[in-house]
Design a protein around this motif. Structure first.
Motif, short mmCIF file in Angstrom:
data_model
loop_
_atom_site.label_atom_id
_atom_site.label_comp_id
_atom_site.label_asym_id
_atom_site.label_seq_id
_atom_site.Cartn_x
_atom_site.Cartn_y
_atom_site.Cartn_z
N SER A 47 -54.55 41.26 -1.39
CA SER A 47 -55.92 41.75 -1.44
C SER A 47 -55.96 43.28 -1.48
O SER A 47 -56.65 43.88 -2.31
N LYS A 48 -55.17 43.91 -0.60
CA LYS A 48 -55.16 45.38 -0.53
C LYS A 48 -54.58 45.98 -1.81
O LYS A 48 -55.09 47.00 -2.32
N LEU A 49 -53.51 45.38 -2.35
CA LEU A 49 -52.89 45.92 -3.56
C LEU A 49 -53.83 45.80 -4.76
O LEU A 49 -53.95 46.74 -5.56
N CYS A 50 -54.49 44.66 -4.89
CA CYS A 50 -55.44 44.49 -6.00
C CYS A 50 -56.61 45.47 -5.87
O CYS A 50 -57.09 46.01 -6.88
N ASP A 51 -57.06 45.73 -4.63
CA ASP A 51 -58.12 46.72 -4.42
C ASP A 51 -57.66 48.11 -4.86
O ASP A 51 -58.42 48.88 -5.45
N ALA A 59 -45.50 53.12 -13.14
CA ALA A 59 -44.68 52.06 -12.55
C ALA A 59 -44.18 52.46 -11.18
O ALA A 59 -44.14 51.64 -10.25
N ILE A 60 -43.83 53.73 -11.01
CA ILE A 60 -43.37 54.21 -9.70
C ILE A 60 -44.51 54.16 -8.69
O ILE A 60 -44.31 53.81 -7.51
N SER A 61 -45.73 54.47 -9.14
CA SER A 61 -46.88 54.43 -8.22
C SER A 61 -47.16 53.00 -7.75
O SER A 61 -47.76 52.81 -6.69
N PHE A 62 -46.72 52.00 -8.52
CA PHE A 62 -46.86 50.60 -8.09
C PHE A 62 -46.16 50.41 -6.75
O PHE A 62 -46.67 49.72 -5.85
N PHE A 63 -44.98 51.01 -6.61
CA PHE A 63 -44.24 50.85 -5.35
C PHE A 63 -44.93 51.58 -4.20
O PHE A 63 -44.96 51.08 -3.07
N LEU A 67 -35.36 51.14 -2.29
CA LEU A 67 -34.13 50.67 -2.92
C LEU A 67 -34.44 50.03 -4.28
O LEU A 67 -33.78 50.33 -5.28
N VAL A 68 -35.45 49.17 -4.31
CA VAL A 68 -35.81 48.49 -5.56
C VAL A 68 -36.38 49.50 -6.56
O VAL A 68 -36.11 49.41 -7.77
N ARG A 69 -37.14 50.47 -6.07
CA ARG A 69 -37.70 51.48 -6.97
C ARG A 69 -36.57 52.25 -7.68
O ARG A 69 -36.64 52.47 -8.89
N LEU A 70 -35.56 52.63 -6.93
CA LEU A 70 -34.44 53.35 -7.52
C LEU A 70 -33.76 52.50 -8.59
O LEU A 70 -33.43 52.99 -9.68
N ALA A 71 -33.56 51.22 -8.29
CA ALA A 71 -32.91 50.33 -9.25
C ALA A 71 -33.77 50.16 -10.50
O ALA A 71 -33.26 50.16 -11.63
N VAL A 72 -35.07 50.01 -10.32
CA VAL A 72 -35.97 49.84 -11.47
C VAL A 72 -35.97 51.08 -12.35
O VAL A 72 -35.98 50.99 -13.58
N VAL A 73 -35.96 52.27 -11.73
CA VAL A 73 -35.97 53.51 -12.51
C VAL A 73 -34.71 53.61 -13.36
O VAL A 73 -34.75 54.01 -14.53
N VAL A 74 -33.55 53.23 -12.78
CA VAL A 74 -32.30 53.25 -13.55
C VAL A 74 -32.42 52.34 -14.76
O VAL A 74 -32.05 52.70 -15.88
N VAL A 75 -32.94 51.12 -14.54
CA VAL A 75 -33.09 50.15 -15.63
C VAL A 75 -34.11 50.64 -16.65
O VAL A 75 -33.89 50.60 -17.86
N TRP A 76 -35.26 51.13 -16.17
CA TRP A 76 -36.34 51.57 -17.06
C TRP A 76 -35.88 52.73 -17.92
O TRP A 76 -36.07 52.73 -19.14
#
Length: 430
Positions: A270-274, A344-348, A378-387
């Motif tokens: 709910s908070k994330l969708c808001d 995408a980073i702001s998503f995290f 940790l996941v953000r760092l991995a996603v940035v490498v992939v992206w």
């Protein structure tokens, strides 16, 4: 005289040596590539001559032939001691400076990303059965186009370094002991590459999905350098006590994600969708250009499910091997929802804030909030490498090395976060 291993017959070397001994680095590279003396001589002659007639060419050819033969004999002589990397500096039979010994060893032990990837993909590459290793070696040669001699040396070098890591672990010696020995000879960066390769092989990481996507296509393969960077990120979190870390993550996932009727999960969604509604509302934010286009809540929830899948991989030894694939899937889901990496980073960031709010409402401990932020980072760092790698893919049918993957943030490689103060850029082969 010298043998190539325990129980192997001795070999005779007729060698003219100098003090100090000089190694022609170009000839050494030709030997490492598996060229015969005749082929190496042809390449050297081509470098010295052109189509025009050269005076005393026969004399030059004889000098180069003698030098090539002597260099090849020296390399075969050195090979026996290079096979013991932790003692090479003390047992090298040639009179060379320590710096030159290190240069020779680092050239000999240099890793090829094409072959490293195939080692991770083919568990038989490190099997104890010689016939099985030989079969996998031939398959790697076919898939990569790398010479058989180079593939064999790559596999044997990894096996030797791996034995040092495992011996160090089994003997109960300080975990840094083997690293110090190898790093002294190979340098910190190359030692770290071997440790990341060993980490990927030990946990049997899968690099490609076995199932097709909904559109019928397989996901693009990541470059090995991207996988290597992801391994560096994971080692930060899991090298010391992976099982203990997994237990903590599993407990958190059970509480916040596994039961989707749980108050924390419902509040989090709910908070994330808001937050996304606010971010996509015209006129909100510092300027209009900062506002996102209207975002479908279903896409937000799909990204959350992909993120949950990544967390589940980190929460179980059996699932950990799927981490690279699941991070790739999360990156693809974010690309569908977001048009740029900053968004995408702001998503995290928004996810971390939404979870903080949800945990406060449900009265959860501060440690849960801290753990979630650590996982998100940790996941953000991995996603940035992939992206940032752009999914340019990995062509297993060519020996051309893929281009270097981008760093984590602001041009910084994740290796520097674990290997500081080592240079973030990989040094070129000596």
């Amino acid at each position: 005289e010298g043998g190539s291993g325990p129980g192997m017959p001795a070999q005779e070397f007729r060698l003219i040596t100098e003090d100090p001994f000089w190694v022609d680095q170009r000839v050494f590279e030709l030997w490492l590539q598996g060229h015969s003396e005749e082929r190496a001589l042809q390449k050297r002659m081509h470098a010295f001559t052109s189509d025009e007639e050269v005076e005393n060419q026969d004399h030059l050819k004889k000098l180069l032939a003698d030098d090539t033969h002597n260099q090849f004999e020296a390399f075969r002589f050195l090979e026996a001691t290079l096979e013991e990397p932790h003692t090479f500096l003390d047992t090298c039979p040639m009179q060379m400076s320590v710096a030159y010994k290190k240069l020779i060893a680092r050239t000999f032990y240099n890793l090829d990303p094409l072959v490293s990837r195939e080692i991770v993909r083919s568990l038989g590459a490190v099997a104890s059965d010689t016939k099985k290793r030989r079969k996998v070696q031939q398959e790697i040669v076919k898939r990569t186009g790398v010479s058989e001699n180079k593939v064999e040396r790559h596999l044997e070098n990894y096996r030797r370094v791996r034995q040092l890591f495992d011996k160090d672990k089994e003997s109960g010696v300080d975990a840094e002991h083997a690293s110090v020995q190898i790093a002294q000879l190979l340098g910190e960066e190359l030692e770290a590459e071997y440790r990341r390769l060993h980490f990927l092989v030990t946990w049997q990481f899968r690099l490609e999905p076995s199932k097709k996507r909904k559109d019928g296509q397989f996901e693009e393969r990541l470059q090995y350098e991207q996988v290597d960077d992801v391994a560096a990120i994971l080692l930060v979190a899991f090298e010391r006590a992976p099982e203990k870390s997994m237990d903590q993550i599993d407990r958190f996932c059970q509480q916040c994600f596994k039961n989707q009727r749980h108050g924390v999960y419902k509040e989090f969604i709910s908070k994330l969708c808001d937050s996304y509604k606010s971010a996509t509302t015209p006129g909100r934010g510092p300027s209009k250009k900062d506002a996102r286009p209207s975002c479908d809540p279903k896409k937000v929830i799909d990204c959350i499910k992909q993120m949950q899948s990544v967390f589940n991989a980190m929460a179980s030894p059996k699932e950990f091997r799927h981490f690279v694939i699941r991070v790739t899937s999360l990156s693809e889901a974010l690309k569908v929802m977001e048009q740029s990496l900053p968004n995408a980073i702001s998503f995290f960031q928004m996810s971390a804030e939404a979870m903080d709010a949800a945990l406060r409402i449900e009265g959860s401990s501060e440690s849960d909030s801290q753990l979630f932020r650590c996982l998100m980072e940790l996941v953000r760092l991995a996603v940035v490498v992939v992206w940032q790698g752009g999914w340019t893919g990995y062509d297993a049918t060519t020996s051309e090395q893929p281009r270097r993957g981008a760093g984590v943030s602001q041009g910084t490689s994740p290796r520097t976060q674990r290997q500081s103060p080592t240079n973030s850029k990989r040094d070129p082969p000596p």
